[in-house]
Design a protein around this motif. Structure first.
Motif, PDB file in Angstrom:
ATOM      1  N   ILE A  10       5.595  -3.386  -6.918  1.00  0.00           N
ATOM      2  CA  ILE A  10       4.844  -3.161  -8.153  1.00  0.00           C
ATOM      3  C   ILE A  10       3.356  -2.970  -7.886  1.00  0.00           C
ATOM      4  CG2 ILE A  10       4.459  -5.587  -8.699  1.00  0.00           C
ATOM      5  CD1 ILE A  10       5.023  -4.745 -11.677  1.00  0.00           C
ATOM      6  N   ILE A  11       2.885  -3.354  -6.706  1.00  0.00           N
ATOM      7  CA  ILE A  11       1.470  -3.219  -6.379  1.00  0.00           C
ATOM      8  C   ILE A  11       1.178  -1.851  -5.752  1.00  0.00           C
ATOM      9  CG2 ILE A  11      -0.485  -4.182  -5.100  1.00  0.00           C
ATOM     10  CD1 ILE A  11       0.581  -6.061  -7.321  1.00  0.00           C
ATOM     11  N   CYS A  12       1.852  -1.536  -4.645  1.00  0.00           N
ATOM     12  CA  CYS A  12       1.548  -0.291  -3.930  1.00  0.00           C
ATOM     13  C   CYS A  12       2.465   0.875  -4.302  1.00  0.00           C
ATOM     14  CB  CYS A  12       1.586  -0.519  -2.424  1.00  0.00           C
ATOM     15  SG  CYS A  12       3.230  -0.904  -1.759  1.00  0.00           S
ATOM     16  N   GLY A  13       3.592   0.574  -4.946  1.00  0.00           N
ATOM     17  CA  GLY A  13       4.519   1.627  -5.344  1.00  0.00           C
ATOM     18  C   GLY A  13       5.381   2.157  -4.226  1.00  0.00           C
ATOM     19  N   PHE A  26       9.083  -6.914  -7.792  1.00  0.00           N
ATOM     20  CA  PHE A  26       9.014  -7.099  -6.350  1.00  0.00           C
ATOM     21  C   PHE A  26       7.604  -6.811  -5.848  1.00  0.00           C
ATOM     22  CE2 PHE A  26       9.341  -4.999  -2.142  1.00  0.00           C
ATOM     23  CZ  PHE A  26       9.901  -6.035  -1.417  1.00  0.00           C
ATOM     24  N   ILE A  27       7.104  -7.670  -4.961  1.00  0.00           N
ATOM     25  CA  ILE A  27       5.815  -7.454  -4.282  1.00  0.00           C
ATOM     26  C   ILE A  27       6.087  -7.518  -2.786  1.00  0.00           C
ATOM     27  CG2 ILE A  27       3.477  -8.320  -3.890  1.00  0.00           C
ATOM     28  CD1 ILE A  27       3.612  -9.549  -6.706  1.00  0.00           C
ATOM     29  N   CYS A  28       5.739  -6.449  -2.070  1.00  0.00           N
ATOM     30  CA  CYS A  28       6.013  -6.395  -0.637  1.00  0.00           C
ATOM     31  C   CYS A  28       5.130  -7.384   0.126  1.00  0.00           C
ATOM     32  CB  CYS A  28       5.843  -4.978  -0.093  1.00  0.00           C
ATOM     33  SG  CYS A  28       4.140  -4.380   0.017  1.00  0.00           S
ATOM     34  N   ASP A  29       5.565  -7.729   1.328  1.00  0.00           N
ATOM     35  CA  ASP A  29       4.833  -8.681   2.161  1.00  0.00           C
ATOM     36  C   ASP A  29       3.391  -8.242   2.418  1.00  0.00           C
ATOM     37  OD1 ASP A  29       6.941 -10.440   2.388  1.00  0.00           O
ATOM     38  OD2 ASP A  29       7.546  -9.770   4.387  1.00  0.00           O
ATOM     39  N   ALA A  30       3.181  -6.952   2.648  1.00  0.00           N
ATOM     40  CA  ALA A  30       1.836  -6.455   2.943  1.00  0.00           C
ATOM     41  C   ALA A  30       0.902  -6.654   1.753  1.00  0.00           C
ATOM     42  CB  ALA A  30       1.885  -4.980   3.340  1.00  0.00           C
ATOM     43  N   CYS A  31       1.371  -6.337   0.552  1.00  0.00           N
ATOM     44  CA  CYS A  31       0.539  -6.502  -0.643  1.00  0.00           C
ATOM     45  C   CYS A  31       0.310  -7.979  -0.947  1.00  0.00           C
ATOM     46  CB  CYS A  31       1.162  -5.803  -1.842  1.00  0.00           C
ATOM     47  SG  CYS A  31       1.028  -3.998  -1.760  1.00  0.00           S
ATOM     48  N   GLU A  32       1.328  -8.785  -0.778  1.00  0.00           N
ATOM     49  CA  GLU A  32       1.161 -10.223  -1.001  1.00  0.00           C
ATOM     50  C   GLU A  32       0.079 -10.776  -0.076  1.00  0.00           C
ATOM     51  OE1 GLU A  32       3.499 -14.469  -0.623  1.00  0.00           O
ATOM     52  OE2 GLU A  32       4.384 -12.682   0.260  1.00  0.00           O
ATOM     53  N   SER A  33       0.142 -10.417   1.180  1.00  0.00           N
ATOM     54  CA  SER A  33      -0.844 -10.880   2.142  1.00  0.00           C
ATOM     55  C   SER A  33      -2.248 -10.408   1.781  1.00  0.00           C
ATOM     56  CB  SER A  33      -0.476 -10.386   3.547  1.00  0.00           C
ATOM     57  OG  SER A  33      -1.436 -10.800   4.476  1.00  0.00           O
ATOM     58  N   GLU A  34      -2.365  -9.137   1.402  1.00  0.00           N
ATOM     59  CA  GLU A  34      -3.675  -8.605   1.035  1.00  0.00           C
ATOM     60  C   GLU A  34      -4.220  -9.308  -0.209  1.00  0.00           C
ATOM     61  OE1 GLU A  34      -5.976  -4.378   0.274  1.00  0.00           O
ATOM     62  OE2 GLU A  34      -3.813  -4.360   0.549  1.00  0.00           O
ATOM     63  N   GLN A  51      -2.300  -4.903 -11.798  1.00  0.00           N
ATOM     64  CA  GLN A  51      -0.921  -4.652 -11.390  1.00  0.00           C
ATOM     65  C   GLN A  51      -0.022  -5.846 -11.701  1.00  0.00           C
ATOM     66  OE1 GLN A  51      -1.465  -1.395 -11.324  1.00  0.00           O
ATOM     67  NE2 GLN A  51       0.211  -1.314  -9.863  1.00  0.00           N
ATOM     68  N   MET A  52      -0.522  -7.055 -11.473  1.00  0.00           N
ATOM     69  CA  MET A  52       0.268  -8.257 -11.746  1.00  0.00           C
ATOM     70  C   MET A  52       0.558  -8.393 -13.244  1.00  0.00           C
ATOM     71  SD  MET A  52       0.990  -9.900  -8.929  1.00  0.00           S
ATOM     72  CE  MET A  52       1.288 -11.582  -9.435  1.00  0.00           C
TER      73      MET A  52
END
Length: 61
Positions: A10-13, A26-34, A51-52
């Motif tokens: 949902i953050i980076c698409g 869903f939020i991917c690991d990379a976006c969560e970390s960033e 986005q959230m």
């Protein structure tokens, strides 16, 4: 989610397989970390907040 476990973040698409689920999104690991390493003073922080908010908008639609 497809049969290979790929979800769209949902953050980076982007389609990813690793990450977290919040409500039905869903939020991917990379976006969560960033997100957790972004200071509230950074411009990107406001993008993440926007986005959230989409999680709650989609849930209540």
């Amino acid at each position: 989610m497809d049969e290979l476990g790929v979800r769209t973040c949902i953050i980076c698409g982007e389609p990813k397989t690793e990450g977290i689920h919040i409500v039905s999104e869903f939020i991917c690991d990379a976006c969560e970390s960033e997100m957790v390493h972004t200071d509230v003073q950074e411009e990107k922080y406001h993008f993440f907040i926007h986005q959230m908010k989409q999680i709650w908008v989609q849930k209540n639609a």
